[in-house]
Design an enzyme around this catalytic site. Structure first.
Site, mmCIF file in Angstrom:
data_model
loop_
_atom_site.group_PDB
_atom_site.id
_atom_site.type_symbol
_atom_site.label_atom_id
_atom_site.label_comp_id
_atom_site.label_asym_id
_atom_site.label_seq_id
_atom_site.Cartn_x
_atom_site.Cartn_y
_atom_site.Cartn_z
ATOM 1 N N ASN A 226 1.003 -1.387 0.333
ATOM 2 C CA ASN A 226 0.092 -0.397 -0.449
ATOM 3 C C ASN A 226 0.831 1.311 -0.314
ATOM 4 O O ASN A 226 1.514 1.664 1.137
ATOM 5 C CB ASN A 226 -0.920 0.042 1.187
ATOM 6 C CG ASN A 226 -1.710 1.118 1.409
ATOM 7 O OD1 ASN A 226 -2.036 2.311 0.486
ATOM 8 N ND2 ASN A 226 -2.295 0.982 2.739
ATOM 9 N N LYS B 213 -0.193 4.062 -0.819
ATOM 10 C CA LYS B 213 -0.040 5.570 0.376
ATOM 11 C C LYS B 213 -0.090 6.635 -1.146
ATOM 12 O O LYS B 213 -0.113 6.645 -2.002
ATOM 13 C CB LYS B 213 0.388 5.879 1.914
ATOM 14 C CG LYS B 213 -0.008 4.236 2.026
ATOM 15 C CD LYS B 213 0.201 4.460 3.765
ATOM 16 C CE LYS B 213 -0.031 3.198 4.842
ATOM 17 N NZ LYS B 213 -0.402 3.595 5.615
ATOM 18 N N HIS C 71 -9.296 1.387 4.920
ATOM 19 C CA HIS C 71 -8.245 1.106 5.724
ATOM 20 C C HIS C 71 -8.452 2.524 6.831
ATOM 21 O O HIS C 71 -8.933 3.670 6.405
ATOM 22 C CB HIS C 71 -7.105 2.023 4.745
ATOM 23 C CG HIS C 71 -6.028 2.128 5.002
ATOM 24 N ND1 HIS C 71 -5.062 3.397 5.937
ATOM 25 C CD2 HIS C 71 -5.078 1.553 5.023
ATOM 26 C CE1 HIS C 71 -4.372 2.667 6.458
ATOM 27 N NE2 HIS C 71 -3.397 1.659 5.520
ATOM 28 N N GLU D 214 -6.549 5.248 7.617
ATOM 29 C CA GLU D 214 -6.553 6.690 6.853
ATOM 30 C C GLU D 214 -7.509 6.991 6.622
ATOM 31 O O GLU D 214 -8.284 8.059 6.120
ATOM 32 C CB GLU D 214 -5.424 6.442 6.039
ATOM 33 C CG GLU D 214 -4.185 6.501 7.123
ATOM 34 C CD GLU D 214 -2.599 5.750 6.262
ATOM 35 O OE1 GLU D 214 -3.294 5.753 4.868
ATOM 36 O OE2 GLU D 214 -1.650 5.234 7.555
ATOM 37 N N GLU E 246 -5.194 -4.443 10.685
ATOM 38 C CA GLU E 246 -4.677 -3.565 10.766
ATOM 39 C C GLU E 246 -4.733 -2.687 12.070
ATOM 40 O O GLU E 246 -5.215 -1.646 12.135
ATOM 41 C CB GLU E 246 -4.300 -2.870 9.788
ATOM 42 C CG GLU E 246 -3.517 -2.879 7.956
ATOM 43 C CD GLU E 246 -3.614 -2.253 6.776
ATOM 44 O OE1 GLU E 246 -2.658 -2.474 6.406
ATOM 45 O OE2 GLU E 246 -3.997 -0.477 7.435
ATOM 46 N N GLY F 201 2.596 2.674 11.021
ATOM 47 C CA GLY F 201 3.116 3.875 10.670
ATOM 48 C C GLY F 201 3.726 3.830 12.170
ATOM 49 O O GLY F 201 4.793 5.168 12.294
ATOM 50 N N SER G 98 2.965 -1.878 10.465
ATOM 51 C CA SER G 98 4.919 -1.716 10.573
ATOM 52 C C SER G 98 5.601 -3.025 10.657
ATOM 53 O O SER G 98 6.351 -3.547 11.323
ATOM 54 C CB SER G 98 4.917 -1.576 12.239
ATOM 55 O OG SER G 98 4.401 -0.155 12.777
HETATM 56 P P1 PGA Z 1 2.915 0.534 7.645
HETATM 57 O O1 PGA Z 1 1.291 1.055 6.761
HETATM 58 O O2 PGA Z 1 2.909 -0.633 7.307
HETATM 59 O O3 PGA Z 1 3.318 1.621 7.088
HETATM 60 O O4 PGA Z 1 2.892 0.682 9.137
HETATM 61 C C1 PGA Z 1 0.539 -0.341 6.814
HETATM 62 C C2 PGA Z 1 -0.662 0.047 5.978
HETATM 63 O O5 PGA Z 1 -1.322 1.207 6.252
HETATM 64 O O6 PGA Z 1 -1.656 -0.487 5.494
#
Ligand code: PGA
Length: 253
Positions: free
Chosen positions: A9, A11, A98, A100, A170, A176, A216
């Site tokens: 992903n 982003k 997601h 976000e 997640e 993140g 992460s």
């Molecule tokens: P990350 O994000 O691996 O940077 O923690 C995962 C995601 O948001 O899909």
């Protein structure tokens, strides 16, 4: 045995040129044995989707996906992108729900259920994200929280529709942040999700379902997570932006 899936992903990162470079570098590192172990999905921004789809075309274990789609198939929605447009760009998957999107764009469960429906109608496989925030985890409400997200977002689908869905767990506190769920925390939730799905759709459907872990995930922790019986791969954010790191995670499959 379910084959692993590793989805990147990206982003809001990577121009078209950067996307091309990254995909070519990952493809160059995908040996035949890696391709047999894991399906790989690149989820670039909309602007690079066409480019990425062209690059993976004809590769039976590599796919492209979008990070979002609108709930309608077309209409007066300035600035939005629809499921049929994504499909026409060559996308096979679309990430829906997601955290976000839920947090910054106020997407709620009812809206996400509509997005899932429109994606399926137009031949896209949803990667549906669920996960609890930190305060819910600390109050031990995580299992109930995710159950509610599944019930409202997915469980109105019929069994044929549901068979097309991939779920990504997640935990919001792990995205993140560098704070990854332990192998045990991931397995507990993935087993919980699979048992909820078995209860709703039957054991055969539940056994075929892919449940990815996200938050992460890195080359150093992926092997432990992926060795859990109900963890079928990962949805990778930050570590999907560099070929070497992303390949390192695929190697852990
Ligand atoms: P990350 O994000 O691996 O940077 O923690 C995962 C995601 O948001 O899909």
């Amino acid at each position: 045995m379910r084959k692993k899936i590793v989805a990147g992903n990206w982003k809001m990162h990577k121009t078209c040129g950067e996307a091309r470079e990254l995909v070519l570098a990952v493809l160059a590192g995908l040996s035949e044995s890696l391709r047999q172990r894991a399906d790989v999905i690149f989820c670039p921004p909309f602007t690079a989707l066409d480019t990425v789809s062209e690059l993976v075309k004809g590769q039976p274990t590599v796919f492209s996906g979008a990070q979002n789609c609108h709930w309608a198939a077309s209409g007066a929605y300035t600035g939005e992108v629809s499921a049929p447009m994504l499909r026409a760009c060559g996308a096979s998957y679309v990430i829906i729900g997601h955290s976000e999107r839920r947090q910054y764009f106020h997407e709620d469960d009812a809206l996400l259920a509509q997005k899932v429906e429109v994606a399926l109608q137009h031949g896209l496989r949803p990667i549906f994200c669920v996960g609890e925030p930190l305060d819910v985890r600390e109050a031990s409400g995580h299992l109930k929280w995710v159950e509610q997200q599944l019930q409202l977002g997915l469980f109105d689908l019929n069994a044929d529709q549901f068979a097309q869905v991939v779920i990504a767990y997640e935990p919001v506190w792990a995205i993140g942040t560098g704070r990854v769920a332990t192998d045990g925390q991931a397995q507990e939730m993935h087993a919980h999700i699979r048992s909820l799905v078995a209860h709703r759709y039957g054991t055969a459907v539940a056994q075929r379902l892919h449940i990815l872990y996200g938050g992460s995930c890195k080359p150093s922790n992926a092997a432990g997570l992926f060795s859990q019986p109900d963890v079928d791969g990962g949805l990778i954010g930050g570590a999907s932006l560099a070929a070497e790191e992303f390949l390192g995670i695929i190697h852990a499959c």
